[in-house]
Scaffold this motif. Structure first.
Motif, PDB file in Angstrom:
ATOM      1  N   MET A   1       0.718  -1.316  -0.269  1.00  0.00           N
ATOM      2  CA  MET A   1      -0.029  -0.292   0.273  1.00  0.00           C
ATOM      3  C   MET A   1       0.596   0.782   0.094  1.00  0.00           C
ATOM      4  SD  MET A   1      -2.916  -0.850  -0.266  1.00  0.00           S
ATOM      5  CE  MET A   1      -3.581   1.032   0.014  1.00  0.00           C
ATOM      6  N   LYS A   2       2.024   1.432   0.664  1.00  0.00           N
ATOM      7  CA  LYS A   2       2.896   2.446   0.578  1.00  0.00           C
ATOM      8  C   LYS A   2       3.114   2.957  -0.468  1.00  0.00           C
ATOM      9  CE  LYS A   2       4.528   1.799   5.797  1.00  0.00           C
ATOM     10  NZ  LYS A   2       5.680   1.718   6.073  1.00  0.00           N
ATOM     11  N   LYS A   3       3.772   1.539  -1.719  1.00  0.00           N
ATOM     12  CA  LYS A   3       4.419   1.503  -2.915  1.00  0.00           C
ATOM     13  C   LYS A   3       3.358   1.945  -3.940  1.00  0.00           C
ATOM     14  CE  LYS A   3       7.513  -0.540  -6.148  1.00  0.00           C
ATOM     15  NZ  LYS A   3       8.185  -1.799  -6.054  1.00  0.00           N
ATOM     16  N   VAL A   4       2.212   1.443  -3.555  1.00  0.00           N
ATOM     17  CA  VAL A   4       1.023   2.622  -4.640  1.00  0.00           C
ATOM     18  C   VAL A   4       0.332   4.050  -3.991  1.00  0.00           C
ATOM     19  CG1 VAL A   4      -1.289   2.427  -4.988  1.00  0.00           C
ATOM     20  CG2 VAL A   4      -0.244   0.030  -4.966  1.00  0.00           C
ATOM     21  N   PHE A   5       0.469   3.785  -2.385  1.00  0.00           N
ATOM     22  CA  PHE A   5       0.578   5.393  -2.453  1.00  0.00           C
ATOM     23  C   PHE A   5       1.382   6.475  -2.740  1.00  0.00           C
ATOM     24  CE2 PHE A   5       0.945   9.121   0.448  1.00  0.00           C
ATOM     25  CZ  PHE A   5      -0.821   9.644   0.559  1.00  0.00           C
ATOM     26  N   LYS A   6       3.058   5.922  -2.608  1.00  0.00           N
ATOM     27  CA  LYS A   6       3.913   6.876  -3.161  1.00  0.00           C
ATOM     28  C   LYS A   6       3.396   7.126  -4.493  1.00  0.00           C
ATOM     29  CE  LYS A   6       7.679   4.542  -3.707  1.00  0.00           C
ATOM     30  NZ  LYS A   6       9.206   4.245  -3.281  1.00  0.00           N
ATOM     31  N   TYR A   7       2.978   6.010  -5.477  1.00  0.00           N
ATOM     32  CA  TYR A   7       3.734   6.057  -7.209  1.00  0.00           C
ATOM     33  C   TYR A   7       2.278   7.250  -6.964  1.00  0.00           C
ATOM     34  CZ  TYR A   7       7.264   3.158  -7.921  1.00  0.00           C
ATOM     35  OH  TYR A   7       8.599   1.983  -8.564  1.00  0.00           O
ATOM     36  N   PHE A   8       1.012   7.342  -6.158  1.00  0.00           N
ATOM     37  CA  PHE A   8      -0.536   8.124  -7.083  1.00  0.00           C
ATOM     38  C   PHE A   8       0.486   9.329  -6.575  1.00  0.00           C
ATOM     39  CE2 PHE A   8      -3.629  10.043  -4.796  1.00  0.00           C
ATOM     40  CZ  PHE A   8      -4.511  10.161  -5.989  1.00  0.00           C
ATOM     41  N   LEU A  10       3.162  10.425  -6.982  1.00  0.00           N
ATOM     42  CA  LEU A  10       4.240  11.364  -7.940  1.00  0.00           C
ATOM     43  C   LEU A  10       3.525  11.301  -8.805  1.00  0.00           C
ATOM     44  CD1 LEU A  10       7.352   8.457  -6.945  1.00  0.00           C
ATOM     45  CD2 LEU A  10       7.524  11.393  -6.817  1.00  0.00           C
ATOM     46  N   ILE A  11       2.461  10.462  -9.886  1.00  0.00           N
ATOM     47  CA  ILE A  11       1.621  10.579 -11.151  1.00  0.00           C
ATOM     48  C   ILE A  11       1.149  11.984 -10.534  1.00  0.00           C
ATOM     49  CG2 ILE A  11       0.066   9.697 -12.418  1.00  0.00           C
ATOM     50  CD1 ILE A  11       1.448   7.227 -11.431  1.00  0.00           C
ATOM     51  N   SER A  12       0.716  12.268  -9.808  1.00  0.00           N
ATOM     52  CA  SER A  12      -0.458  13.214  -9.540  1.00  0.00           C
ATOM     53  C   SER A  12       0.107  14.635  -9.033  1.00  0.00           C
ATOM     54  CB  SER A  12      -1.173  12.939  -8.138  1.00  0.00           C
ATOM     55  OG  SER A  12      -1.976  11.971  -8.261  1.00  0.00           O
ATOM     56  N   ALA A  13       1.635  14.713  -8.917  1.00  0.00           N
ATOM     57  CA  ALA A  13       2.402  15.533  -9.164  1.00  0.00           C
ATOM     58  C   ALA A  13       2.654  15.973 -10.381  1.00  0.00           C
ATOM     59  CB  ALA A  13       3.632  15.844  -7.973  1.00  0.00           C
ATOM     60  N   THR A  14       3.031  14.488 -10.831  1.00  0.00           N
ATOM     61  CA  THR A  14       3.748  15.041 -12.590  1.00  0.00           C
ATOM     62  C   THR A  14       2.471  15.503 -13.545  1.00  0.00           C
ATOM     63  OG1 THR A  14       5.398  12.740 -12.153  1.00  0.00           O
ATOM     64  CG2 THR A  14       4.172  13.485 -15.009  1.00  0.00           C
ATOM     65  N   ILE A  15       1.259  14.520 -13.119  1.00  0.00           N
ATOM     66  CA  ILE A  15       0.361  14.978 -13.889  1.00  0.00           C
ATOM     67  C   ILE A  15      -0.135  16.626 -13.944  1.00  0.00           C
ATOM     68  CG2 ILE A  15      -2.384  15.426 -14.441  1.00  0.00           C
ATOM     69  CD1 ILE A  15      -2.269  12.319 -14.067  1.00  0.00           C
ATOM     70  N   THR A  16      -0.174  17.314 -12.661  1.00  0.00           N
ATOM     71  CA  THR A  16      -0.115  18.656 -12.007  1.00  0.00           C
ATOM     72  C   THR A  16       1.397  19.386 -12.799  1.00  0.00           C
ATOM     73  OG1 THR A  16      -0.759  17.775 -10.011  1.00  0.00           O
ATOM     74  CG2 THR A  16      -0.604  20.174 -10.338  1.00  0.00           C
TER      75      THR A  16
END
Length: 268
Positions: A1-8, A10-16
């Motif tokens: 879950m920590k890995k999923v949250f971390k990538y979520f 990072l991906i959200s920041a990238t899209i922003t």
């Protein structure tokens, strides 16, 4: 879950970060009506003439080469001055007071010293001149560059200098033939950041220049605005012309930048 949250995250920041950039890319090939009516969709008709019109308008072509010249010249001067000062502070005369003096400059925004800088430049007859802009860009980046390079040069083993001195090398020769080549990652780091900041500058160029032949690309893009009507397709094309060189420079030197920051973060 920590890995999923971390990538979520990072991906959200990238899209922003990418959304404004993608908006500019798409708007640069749209008509003004489509920019308003279909802001984030693909253009129905790709209008590449926006780039041609932006290049010809508001002396963008002249300003583009002005910005290139100012940025590369200021980076070259900065690398020489910052490297020499950092070498003295880190390797020859270790002075914490002098190092802190330069480090304080990082905390002082350029807006706070723009008036005294303008007064000094007027007395030196450097206002509205190319050397004046280059010196201003160099001064603006000097504190950060010395801060990074001093930390980097402290990681260089002293045995290298001692071996050079045993072979009869002078301080100047040691600096230019040994320390400078070894410090390439650090120099690439400060050079890349200095180029990006100089290229993106608006304030210093606005204050120090008045002649149309000396204006930077940022000022030219600023002048693409209309008084009553904003042609966002044209402005976006001008912004893309301004963005592309910075992206290319960073792609070329990104590995050196990462090495320079990592090595400079380690204290000897």
């Amino acid at each position: 879950m920590k890995k999923v949250f971390k990538y979520f995250i990072l991906i959200s920041a990238t899209i922003t970060c990418l959304i404004p950039f993608l908006w500019v890319v798409l708007s640069s090939v749209k008509s003004d009506s489509e920019v308003y009516g279909n802001s984030f969709g693909l253009p129905k008709e790709w209008i590449w003439s926006n780039y041609v019109e932006a290049w010809k308008g508001a002396q963008v072509a002249v300003s583009f080469f002005n910005s290139l010249f100012y940025s590369f010249a200021s980076v070259a001067l900065l690398i020489l001055v910052a490297a020499m000062a950092s070498y003295i502070i880190a390797r020859v005369w270790t002075n914490k007071l002098l190092y802190n003096f330069f480090a304080i400059g990082i905390m002082i925004p350029i807006h706070a010293i723009i008036i005294p800088m303008l007064i000094i430049f007027r007395k030196l007859v450097l206002v509205n001149t190319r050397p004046g802009i280059i010196i201003a860009y160099t001064v603006a980046e000097l504190s950060f560059s010395i801060f990074v390079l001093v930390a980097f040069m402290k990681t260089i083993p002293r045995e290298i200098e001692e071996a050079a001195q045993i072979d009869g090398s002078s301080k100047i020769r040691t600096f230019f033939q040994i320390i400078m080549p070894i410090s390439k990652p650090g120099l690439a780091t400060i050079g890349t950041f200095a180029f990006i900041n100089s290229w993106n500058d608006l304030l210093l160029a606005l204050v120090l220049t008045s002649s149309p032949m000396l204006k930077t690309l940022n000022l030219a893009c600023f002048n693409l605005r209309g008084l009553y009507v904003q042609r966002y397709g044209l402005i976006s094309a001008g912004l893309m012309i301004m963005i592309i060189p910075v992206v290319i420079i960073y792609i070329i030197f990104q590995e050196q930048v990462v090495k320079g920051i990592t090595a400079g973060a380690v204290k000897s």
